[in-house]
Design an enzyme around this catalytic site. Structure first.
Site, PDB file in Angstrom:
ATOM      1  N   PRO A 323       0.781  -1.232   0.000  1.00 15.34           N
ATOM      2  CA  PRO A 323       0.000   0.000   0.000  1.00 15.34           C
ATOM      3  C   PRO A 323       0.818   1.291   0.000  1.00 15.34           C
ATOM      4  O   PRO A 323       0.235   2.364  -0.117  1.00 15.34           O
ATOM      5  CB  PRO A 323      -0.757  -0.101   1.330  1.00 15.34           C
ATOM      6  CG  PRO A 323       0.191  -0.834   2.232  1.00 15.34           C
ATOM      7  CD  PRO A 323       0.947  -1.794   1.362  1.00 15.34           C
ATOM      8  N   THR A 324       2.159   1.215   0.128  1.00 15.81           N
ATOM      9  CA  THR A 324       2.904   2.455   0.352  1.00 15.81           C
ATOM     10  C   THR A 324       3.273   3.132  -0.966  1.00 15.81           C
ATOM     11  O   THR A 324       3.246   2.514  -2.033  1.00 15.81           O
ATOM     12  CB  THR A 324       4.214   2.177   1.127  1.00 15.81           C
ATOM     13  OG1 THR A 324       5.039   1.355   0.312  1.00 15.81           O
ATOM     14  CG2 THR A 324       3.945   1.504   2.453  1.00 15.81           C
ATOM     15  N   CYS A 325       3.682   4.399  -0.840  1.00 14.84           N
ATOM     16  CA  CYS A 325       4.102   5.173  -2.020  1.00 14.84           C
ATOM     17  C   CYS A 325       5.573   4.917  -2.317  1.00 14.84           C
ATOM     18  O   CYS A 325       6.342   5.863  -2.530  1.00 14.84           O
ATOM     19  CB  CYS A 325       3.892   6.651  -1.772  1.00 14.84           C
ATOM     20  SG  CYS A 325       2.197   7.081  -1.486  1.00 14.84           S
ATOM     21  N   ASP A 326       5.986   3.687  -2.283  1.00 15.75           N
ATOM     22  CA  ASP A 326       7.375   3.358  -2.585  1.00 15.75           C
ATOM     23  C   ASP A 326       7.350   2.283  -3.650  1.00 15.75           C
ATOM     24  O   ASP A 326       6.693   1.253  -3.480  1.00 15.75           O
ATOM     25  CB  ASP A 326       8.090   2.864  -1.328  1.00 15.75           C
ATOM     26  CG  ASP A 326       9.586   2.775  -1.553  1.00 15.75           C
ATOM     27  OD1 ASP A 326       9.994   2.181  -2.576  1.00 15.75           O
ATOM     28  OD2 ASP A 326      10.337   3.279  -0.721  1.00 15.75           O
ATOM     29  N   ASN A 367       5.182   5.741   5.756  1.00  9.69           N
ATOM     30  CA  ASN A 367       3.945   6.212   5.101  1.00  9.69           C
ATOM     31  C   ASN A 367       2.788   6.351   6.100  1.00  9.69           C
ATOM     32  O   ASN A 367       1.621   6.236   5.746  1.00  9.69           O
ATOM     33  CB  ASN A 367       3.502   5.247   3.995  1.00  9.69           C
ATOM     34  CG  ASN A 367       4.179   5.507   2.666  1.00  9.69           C
ATOM     35  OD1 ASN A 367       3.551   5.450   1.624  1.00  9.69           O
ATOM     36  ND2 ASN A 367       5.463   5.785   2.684  1.00  9.69           N
TER      37      ASN A 367
END
Ligand SMILES: Cc1ncc(COP(=O)(O)O)c(C=O)c1O
Length: 377
Positions: A323-326, A367
């Protein structure tokens, strides 16, 4: 499959974020299987796999001992009322003040693999029992541990002779054949090295009394790993006997994954199912769990978990992501994961075999996500 106790737990609880639940009865069953498989060996649970206090209590009640990697782990085990003589400080890389602290707590069993570490131990843990870790082949392990720890057999011989000369107890030797070791015969090769080492030390008048066979016993994942621990034990113990006959030896095993991996299941949720364009390229499925909040061992797709859902649509390969922005937070892409074609956001998924190396690898607030929630039942 999810054990009936875990299924009942997840059915009864309203769970918002991802959560791992560990079935202590399964931990106990695995412990008993390992004890039967590696008959005569002392079990030192490698608590880095999952240091939940309830697991430590269960292992302690079963008569187990503990392999600790840091003073924090040692203090945790001691806080459960475990005697320090059931603790091994198994990390070969320790600050000297930490060695002193462990020694003051009463820990008397330490790993090392270098002269510099031996000097620290001589000064800060005088007279303690030492085992030297040797390098071992990690072929056919899904999560190799080679190179960083251990020294050559020749150097181990020199170090143990020197340890003895300096008044330390040159107790034994250890190795680790790599985590999630798929071939039980991997231990035999390392035992051959140990045999040569012991013969040299016998000739030098330093009779080693212990072999630490490390961890490496597998959990059950999605990629056809053999999981019959009884077979592992039979093969490894036969290799010990072939090499050392009836020589009296203390044997230690340090299971982490093999003890607790299969006892845990993560319940997670589908956040999004999408495509990057209208071509036939696979769908992307984003879960509320990924590399940073529990599934770090999907790095390089090394560990491939079994994932189940309640949907019965035909399985189609998807890219499975967290789910993270990575952008590294993608679990399976090189080898897409089959997921039901009717999977929807909001669906629950259950990720099996997640009792080991999930909570301890979970980031704090990356995050803004909380660390993986954990319960034991
Ligand atoms: C010294 C030591 N012993 C035991 C283990 C546990 O290994 P496994 O989880 O493969 O059983 C590890 C894992 O890193 C380790 O470093």
């Amino acid at each position: 499959m999810v054990s009936p106790r875990l299924a009942d737990y997840f059915a009864a609880e309203a769970i918002d974020g991802p959560r791992v639940a560990v079935d202590l009865e399964l931990v106990e069953a695995r412990y008993n299987t390992l004890a039967a498989a590696f008959r005569g060996a002392d079990i030192f649970y490698a608590i880095k796999a999952n240091p939940a206090p309830e697991i430590l209590d269960r292992v302690a009640a079963l008569g187990g001992c503990f392999d600790c990697a840091s003073i924090g782990e040692i203090e945790l085990v001691l806080s459960r009322g475990v005697s320090p003589n059931r603790i091994s400080f198994g990390n070969t890389i320790k600050k000297e003040r930490v060695i002193r602290q462990a020694f003051e707590y009463g820990v008397r069993l330490f790993a090392f693999d270098s002269m510099a570490e031996l000097e620290k131990l001589e000064r800060s843990a005088p007279g303690a029992s030492l085992f030297c870790r040797i390098l071992a082949e990690n072929d056919s392990a899904d999560w190799p541990l080679s190179r960083k720890f251990g020294c050559s057999v020749a150097m181990a011989g020199d170090l143990l002779i020197e340890a003895d000369r300096r008044g330390m107890d040159a107790y034994g030797v250890s190795f680790h054949v790599g985590s999630q070791q798929k071939n039980p015969r991997a231990w035999a090769q390392a035992l051959g090295d140990v045999g040569r080492l012991m013969a040299r030390l016998d000739a030098a008048g330093v009779g080693l009394r212990m072999i630490n066979l490390g961890g490496g016993m597998p959990a059950t994942y999605d990629n056809s790993t053999p999981t019959d621990l009884l077979e592992y034990g039979a093969v490894v113990i036969a290799a010990v006997r072939e090499q050392f006959g009836t020589r009296p030896l203390d044997l230690i095993i340090e299971p982490g994954r093999g003890l607790v991996g299969d006892a845990g299941v993560i319940q997670a949720e589908v956040v999004l199912v999408s495509k990057k364009d209208d071509s036939a390229a696979p769908r992307w499925v984003y879960l509320d769990i990924g590399k940073f909040n529990g599934l770090a061992e999907t790095m390089d797709e090394a560990i491939r978990y079994k994932i189940v859902t309640l949907r019965d649509g035909a399985p189609e390969p998807v890219v499975l992501a967290g789910p993270t922005c990575d952008s590294v937070d993608v679990m399976y892409e090189k080898n897409p994961y089959p997921m039901p074609s009717d999977l929807q956001p909001g669906d629950k998924v259950w990720i099996l075999g997640t009792g080991a190396y999930t909570t301890t690898y979970s980031a704090v607030a990356f995050n803004g996500l909380p660390p993986l929630e954990s319960v034991c039942i």
